[in-house]
Scaffold this motif. Structure first.
Motif, PDB file in Angstrom:
ATOM      1  N   ALA A 124       3.160 -67.313  73.544  1.00 32.88           N
ATOM      2  CA  ALA A 124       2.100 -66.305  73.487  1.00 32.88           C
ATOM      3  C   ALA A 124       1.654 -66.118  72.045  1.00 32.88           C
ATOM      4  O   ALA A 124       2.437 -66.296  71.115  1.00 32.88           O
ATOM      5  CB  ALA A 124       2.597 -64.982  74.053  1.00 32.88           C
ATOM      6  N   SER A 125       0.380 -65.763  71.854  1.00 34.99           N
ATOM      7  CA  SER A 125      -0.161 -65.549  70.520  1.00 34.99           C
ATOM      8  C   SER A 125      -0.899 -64.222  70.465  1.00 34.99           C
ATOM      9  O   SER A 125      -1.604 -63.859  71.411  1.00 34.99           O
ATOM     10  CB  SER A 125      -1.122 -66.689  70.158  1.00 34.99           C
ATOM     11  OG  SER A 125      -1.668 -66.467  68.879  1.00 34.99           O
ATOM     12  N   ASP A 126      -0.752 -63.533  69.359  1.00 37.32           N
ATOM     13  CA  ASP A 126      -1.540 -62.329  69.128  1.00 37.32           C
ATOM     14  C   ASP A 126      -2.998 -62.737  68.896  1.00 37.32           C
ATOM     15  O   ASP A 126      -3.300 -63.899  68.650  1.00 37.32           O
ATOM     16  CB  ASP A 126      -1.040 -61.583  67.886  1.00 37.32           C
ATOM     17  CG  ASP A 126       0.345 -60.993  68.083  1.00 37.32           C
ATOM     18  OD1 ASP A 126       0.696 -60.647  69.220  1.00 37.32           O
ATOM     19  OD2 ASP A 126       1.092 -60.904  67.081  1.00 37.32           O
ATOM     20  N   ALA A 127      -3.878 -61.766  68.948  1.00 37.44           N
ATOM     21  CA  ALA A 127      -5.295 -62.015  68.668  1.00 37.44           C
ATOM     22  C   ALA A 127      -5.460 -62.489  67.229  1.00 37.44           C
ATOM     23  O   ALA A 127      -4.796 -62.003  66.317  1.00 37.44           O
ATOM     24  CB  ALA A 127      -6.093 -60.738  68.890  1.00 37.44           C
ATOM     25  N   HIS A 128      -6.339 -63.475  67.033  1.00 42.64           N
ATOM     26  CA  HIS A 128      -6.683 -63.958  65.701  1.00 42.64           C
ATOM     27  C   HIS A 128      -7.920 -63.202  65.219  1.00 42.64           C
ATOM     28  O   HIS A 128      -8.540 -62.455  65.984  1.00 42.64           O
ATOM     29  CB  HIS A 128      -6.960 -65.463  65.735  1.00 42.64           C
ATOM     30  CG  HIS A 128      -5.782 -66.285  66.164  1.00 42.64           C
ATOM     31  ND1 HIS A 128      -4.528 -66.164  65.615  1.00 42.64           N
ATOM     32  CD2 HIS A 128      -5.672 -67.249  67.109  1.00 42.64           C
ATOM     33  CE1 HIS A 128      -3.704 -67.021  66.184  1.00 42.64           C
ATOM     34  NE2 HIS A 128      -4.368 -67.692  67.110  1.00 42.64           N
ATOM     35  N   PRO A 129      -8.360 -63.407  63.965  1.00 35.89           N
ATOM     36  CA  PRO A 129      -9.554 -62.716  63.483  1.00 35.89           C
ATOM     37  C   PRO A 129     -10.788 -63.043  64.333  1.00 35.89           C
ATOM     38  O   PRO A 129     -10.899 -64.144  64.887  1.00 35.89           O
ATOM     39  CB  PRO A 129      -9.730 -63.258  62.055  1.00 35.89           C
ATOM     40  CG  PRO A 129      -8.366 -63.703  61.651  1.00 35.89           C
ATOM     41  CD  PRO A 129      -7.719 -64.206  62.909  1.00 35.89           C
ATOM     42  N   SER A 164     -10.536 -66.947  70.304  1.00 37.66           N
ATOM     43  CA  SER A 164      -9.145 -66.488  70.347  1.00 37.66           C
ATOM     44  C   SER A 164      -8.907 -65.216  69.537  1.00 37.66           C
ATOM     45  O   SER A 164      -7.827 -65.012  68.996  1.00 37.66           O
ATOM     46  CB  SER A 164      -8.208 -67.616  69.904  1.00 37.66           C
ATOM     47  OG  SER A 164      -8.583 -68.125  68.652  1.00 37.66           O
ATOM     48  N   HIS A 165      -9.915 -64.345  69.505  1.00 39.99           N
ATOM     49  CA  HIS A 165      -9.739 -63.048  68.840  1.00 39.99           C
ATOM     50  C   HIS A 165      -9.170 -62.011  69.816  1.00 39.99           C
ATOM     51  O   HIS A 165      -9.238 -60.813  69.574  1.00 39.99           O
ATOM     52  CB  HIS A 165     -11.061 -62.553  68.239  1.00 39.99           C
ATOM     53  CG  HIS A 165     -12.127 -62.316  69.256  1.00 39.99           C
ATOM     54  ND1 HIS A 165     -12.951 -63.313  69.708  1.00 39.99           N
ATOM     55  CD2 HIS A 165     -12.489 -61.195  69.927  1.00 39.99           C
ATOM     56  CE1 HIS A 165     -13.784 -62.821  70.612  1.00 39.99           C
ATOM     57  NE2 HIS A 165     -13.514 -61.549  70.758  1.00 39.99           N
ATOM     58  N   VAL A 166      -8.610 -62.511  70.916  1.00 35.35           N
ATOM     59  CA  VAL A 166      -7.941 -61.683  71.920  1.00 35.35           C
ATOM     60  C   VAL A 166      -6.550 -62.279  72.149  1.00 35.35           C
ATOM     61  O   VAL A 166      -6.312 -63.450  71.830  1.00 35.35           O
ATOM     62  CB  VAL A 166      -8.737 -61.665  73.253  1.00 35.35           C
ATOM     63  CG1 VAL A 166     -10.087 -60.972  73.062  1.00 35.35           C
ATOM     64  CG2 VAL A 166      -8.926 -63.069  73.803  1.00 35.35           C
ATOM     65  N   PRO A 167      -5.612 -61.500  72.716  1.00 29.94           N
ATOM     66  CA  PRO A 167      -4.303 -62.081  73.016  1.00 29.94           C
ATOM     67  C   PRO A 167      -4.467 -63.299  73.932  1.00 29.94           C
ATOM     68  O   PRO A 167      -5.288 -63.290  74.843  1.00 29.94           O
ATOM     69  CB  PRO A 167      -3.564 -60.948  73.726  1.00 29.94           C
ATOM     70  CG  PRO A 167      -4.243 -59.692  73.250  1.00 29.94           C
ATOM     71  CD  PRO A 167      -5.685 -60.074  73.060  1.00 29.94           C
ATOM     72  N   HIS A 168      -3.680 -64.349  73.667  1.00 34.21           N
ATOM     73  CA  HIS A 168      -3.788 -65.572  74.460  1.00 34.21           C
ATOM     74  C   HIS A 168      -2.446 -66.304  74.429  1.00 34.21           C
ATOM     75  O   HIS A 168      -1.560 -65.955  73.651  1.00 34.21           O
ATOM     76  CB  HIS A 168      -4.911 -66.473  73.927  1.00 34.21           C
ATOM     77  CG  HIS A 168      -4.771 -66.817  72.483  1.00 34.21           C
ATOM     78  ND1 HIS A 168      -5.071 -65.923  71.460  1.00 34.21           N
ATOM     79  CD2 HIS A 168      -4.353 -67.943  71.866  1.00 34.21           C
ATOM     80  CE1 HIS A 168      -4.843 -66.488  70.292  1.00 34.21           C
ATOM     81  NE2 HIS A 168      -4.397 -67.723  70.507  1.00 34.21           N
ATOM     82  N   VAL A 186     -10.739 -71.031  62.115  1.00 29.78           N
ATOM     83  CA  VAL A 186     -10.689 -69.637  61.697  1.00 29.78           C
ATOM     84  C   VAL A 186     -11.810 -69.415  60.682  1.00 29.78           C
ATOM     85  O   VAL A 186     -12.013 -70.248  59.783  1.00 29.78           O
ATOM     86  CB  VAL A 186      -9.319 -69.301  61.037  1.00 29.78           C
ATOM     87  CG1 VAL A 186      -9.247 -67.844  60.616  1.00 29.78           C
ATOM     88  CG2 VAL A 186      -8.183 -69.669  61.986  1.00 29.78           C
ATOM     89  N   PRO A 187     -12.582 -68.310  60.810  1.00 28.31           N
ATOM     90  CA  PRO A 187     -13.647 -68.084  59.817  1.00 28.31           C
ATOM     91  C   PRO A 187     -13.062 -67.853  58.426  1.00 28.31           C
ATOM     92  O   PRO A 187     -11.943 -67.349  58.296  1.00 28.31           O
ATOM     93  CB  PRO A 187     -14.350 -66.826  60.341  1.00 28.31           C
ATOM     94  CG  PRO A 187     -13.349 -66.145  61.198  1.00 28.31           C
ATOM     95  CD  PRO A 187     -12.456 -67.222  61.769  1.00 28.31           C
ATOM     96  N   ALA A 188     -13.810 -68.243  57.421  1.00 27.00           N
ATOM     97  CA  ALA A 188     -13.384 -68.020  56.044  1.00 27.00           C
ATOM     98  C   ALA A 188     -13.296 -66.526  55.771  1.00 27.00           C
ATOM     99  O   ALA A 188     -14.133 -65.749  56.243  1.00 27.00           O
ATOM    100  CB  ALA A 188     -14.361 -68.685  55.082  1.00 27.00           C
ATOM    101  N   ALA A 189     -12.270 -66.129  55.034  1.00 21.91           N
ATOM    102  CA  ALA A 189     -12.112 -64.706  54.692  1.00 21.91           C
ATOM    103  C   ALA A 189     -13.081 -64.357  53.566  1.00 21.91           C
ATOM    104  O   ALA A 189     -13.303 -65.162  52.656  1.00 21.91           O
ATOM    105  CB  ALA A 189     -10.680 -64.446  54.243  1.00 21.91           C
ATOM    106  N   PRO A 190     -13.625 -63.148  53.617  1.00 27.63           N
ATOM    107  CA  PRO A 190     -14.495 -62.744  52.506  1.00 27.63           C
ATOM    108  C   PRO A 190     -13.658 -62.559  51.249  1.00 27.63           C
ATOM    109  O   PRO A 190     -12.518 -62.111  51.307  1.00 27.63           O
ATOM    110  CB  PRO A 190     -15.057 -61.391  52.977  1.00 27.63           C
ATOM    111  CG  PRO A 190     -14.129 -60.910  54.032  1.00 27.63           C
ATOM    112  CD  PRO A 190     -13.488 -62.137  54.629  1.00 27.63           C
TER     113      PRO A 190
END
Length: 191
Positions: A124-129, A164-168, A186-190
């Motif tokens: 299981a994975s937590d939500a990503h950004p 995948s910004h939700v639990p999956h 994953v999007p680049a962080a500001p």
């Protein structure tokens, strides 16, 4: 020095460099990543081997891939990753495992994985950004892909994509091993 010691040293060096480059204090990064300040200190001092979940959270908070946290300081234009240098980050006694094959940072973290799930096992994975996407291609078995509480069967030869910004999570509810390739963007962080 063992391979684990080398990974621990690389993680310590890269975490400190990336945290400093982004201007995060230990407290700010801890809050952003959802891990304790003490854990970050132990990682930066190479005194712990954190869980995959912790490394993912720290990478997400910094806007970099696991590859960048565990690996090299300078990236060549073309980087070849021999099979023996692929990093196995998760495994079970029954034989399930995930292996990070390669990754890059342009425009944001992009990772390529190989997964094997033995019958009855899952991860299981937590939500990503927000803005994170995953692509999955199953080459053997039947994968049960769970996204935000809904299950989807992905059979051998089929592929799936999802935000995948939700639990999956990934499960093998069948009797045969599941083999799959996965890409995570994953999007680049500001900055």
């Amino acid at each position: 020095m063992t391979e684990l010691d080398q990974l621990t040293q690389s993680l310590a060096r890269n975490l400190k460099r990336l945290r400093t480059e982004r201007g995060f204090t230990l407290d700010a990064l801890a809050a952003r990543a959802g891990v304790s300040r003490g854990m970050l200190i132990q990682i930066e001092q190479a005194r712990t081997n954190p869980s995959v979940g912790t490394v993912v959270k720290v990478g997400d908070a910094l806007g970099v891939s696991i590859t960048t946290l565990l690996d090299y300081d300078q990236e060549p234009l073309v980087r070849l990753v021999p099979a023996e240098q692929a990093v196995r980050l998760w495994s079970t006694a029954a034989g399930s495992h995930s292996t990070l094959l390669a990754g890059t940072e342009s425009p944001g973290p992009l990772e390529l994985w190989h997964w094997r799930l033995m019958p009855g096992e899952g991860s299981a994975s937590d939500a990503h950004p927000v803005g994170t996407s995953e692509l999955v291609h199953v080459t053997a078995g039947v994968l049960t892909l769970s996204v935000d509480g809904a299950d989807h069967e992905v059979v051998a030869g089929a592929s799936a994509s999802f935000e995948s910004h939700v639990p999956h999570g990934y499960r093998n509810d069948g009797g045969d091993p599941v083999e799959m390739t996965m890409a995570v963007s994953v999007p680049a962080a500001p900055h």
